[in-house]
Design a protein around this motif. Structure first.
Motif, short mmCIF file in Angstrom:
data_model
loop_
_atom_site.label_atom_id
_atom_site.label_comp_id
_atom_site.label_asym_id
_atom_site.label_seq_id
_atom_site.Cartn_x
_atom_site.Cartn_y
_atom_site.Cartn_z
N SER A 188 0.82 -1.21 0.00
CA SER A 188 0.00 0.00 0.00
C SER A 188 0.86 1.26 0.00
O SER A 188 0.41 2.32 -0.43
N LEU A 189 2.09 1.16 0.46
CA LEU A 189 2.96 2.34 0.53
C LEU A 189 4.19 2.20 -0.37
O LEU A 189 5.16 2.93 -0.20
N PHE A 190 4.17 1.30 -1.35
CA PHE A 190 5.38 1.10 -2.14
C PHE A 190 5.65 2.27 -3.09
O PHE A 190 6.76 2.42 -3.59
N ARG A 191 4.69 3.14 -3.33
CA ARG A 191 4.92 4.33 -4.17
C ARG A 191 5.88 5.31 -3.50
O ARG A 191 6.50 6.13 -4.16
N PHE A 192 5.98 5.23 -2.17
CA PHE A 192 6.85 6.14 -1.44
C PHE A 192 8.27 5.62 -1.32
O PHE A 192 9.14 6.31 -0.80
N LEU A 193 8.52 4.40 -1.77
CA LEU A 193 9.86 3.81 -1.68
C LEU A 193 10.68 4.16 -2.91
O LEU A 193 10.15 4.52 -3.96
N GLU A 194 11.97 3.99 -2.78
CA GLU A 194 12.85 4.17 -3.92
C GLU A 194 12.71 2.99 -4.87
O GLU A 194 12.28 1.91 -4.48
N ASN A 195 13.11 3.17 -6.11
CA ASN A 195 12.98 2.10 -7.10
C ASN A 195 13.79 0.86 -6.74
O ASN A 195 13.40 -0.26 -7.04
N SER A 196 14.93 1.03 -6.10
CA SER A 196 15.76 -0.12 -5.75
C SER A 196 15.14 -0.93 -4.60
O SER A 196 15.41 -2.11 -4.46
N SER A 197 14.28 -0.31 -3.79
CA SER A 197 13.68 -1.01 -2.66
C SER A 197 12.47 -1.84 -3.07
O SER A 197 12.07 -2.75 -2.33
N VAL A 198 11.88 -1.55 -4.21
CA VAL A 198 10.66 -2.26 -4.62
C VAL A 198 10.96 -3.72 -4.91
O VAL A 198 10.19 -4.61 -4.56
N SER A 199 12.11 -4.01 -5.52
CA SER A 199 12.44 -5.41 -5.80
C SER A 199 12.65 -6.19 -4.50
O SER A 199 12.30 -7.37 -4.42
N THR A 200 13.18 -5.54 -3.47
CA THR A 200 13.33 -6.18 -2.17
C THR A 200 11.95 -6.46 -1.56
O THR A 200 11.75 -7.51 -0.94
N LEU A 201 11.02 -5.55 -1.77
CA LEU A 201 9.66 -5.75 -1.27
C LEU A 201 8.99 -6.94 -1.97
O LEU A 201 8.31 -7.73 -1.32
N TYR A 202 9.20 -7.09 -3.26
CA TYR A 202 8.66 -8.24 -3.98
C TYR A 202 9.26 -9.55 -3.47
O TYR A 202 8.56 -10.54 -3.30
#
Length: 124
Positions: free
Chosen positions: A56-70
């Protein structure tokens, strides 16, 4: 000894507090949506809540952090499914059959009272 708190520190603290409360609210909403899974697959439900809430808050993360979230979401969901699968495999089949048969037997017993049985009722 002196402490100084700047406006920037207070602003960052309040925005972080807002993010934590938002995550808790979204997690509670997802948990309510997945109430049907609670009985049969409790760990899968918990894993889905833990994995879907940060999205729900992944838009506020940096692009490099999104792959870690996945990666985090994938690992958590697989662990939940694995734990529920192991629990299902280790559950004895006879206990499941008895639980399903007991309500049917209880209805039959109530429908056909034994003629040799005396029923004592409390007088008021």
């Amino acid at each position: 000894m002196q402490f100084s708190i700047s406006d920037n520190m207070v602003s960052e603290f309040i925005s972080g507090l807002f993010a934590v409360f938002a995550l808790i609210g979204v997690g509670a909403a997802i948990m309510l949506l997945l109430m049907g899974l609670a009985r049969k697959f409790p760990f899968t439900r918990m894993a889905l809540v833990l994995a879907l809430t940060p999205f729900s808050l992944f838009r506020f993360l940096e692009n490099s952090s999104v792959s870690t979230l996945y990666l985090y979401a994938m690992i958590v969901v697989l662990l939940g499914i694995t734990i529920d699968g192991i629990s299902y495999v280790l559950t004895p089949r006879e206990a499941i059959r008895k639980e399903e048969a007991e309500p049917a037997q209880a209805e039959e017993k109530e429908a056909k009272p034994d003629p040799n049985m005396i029923v004592w009722e409390k007088a008021e």
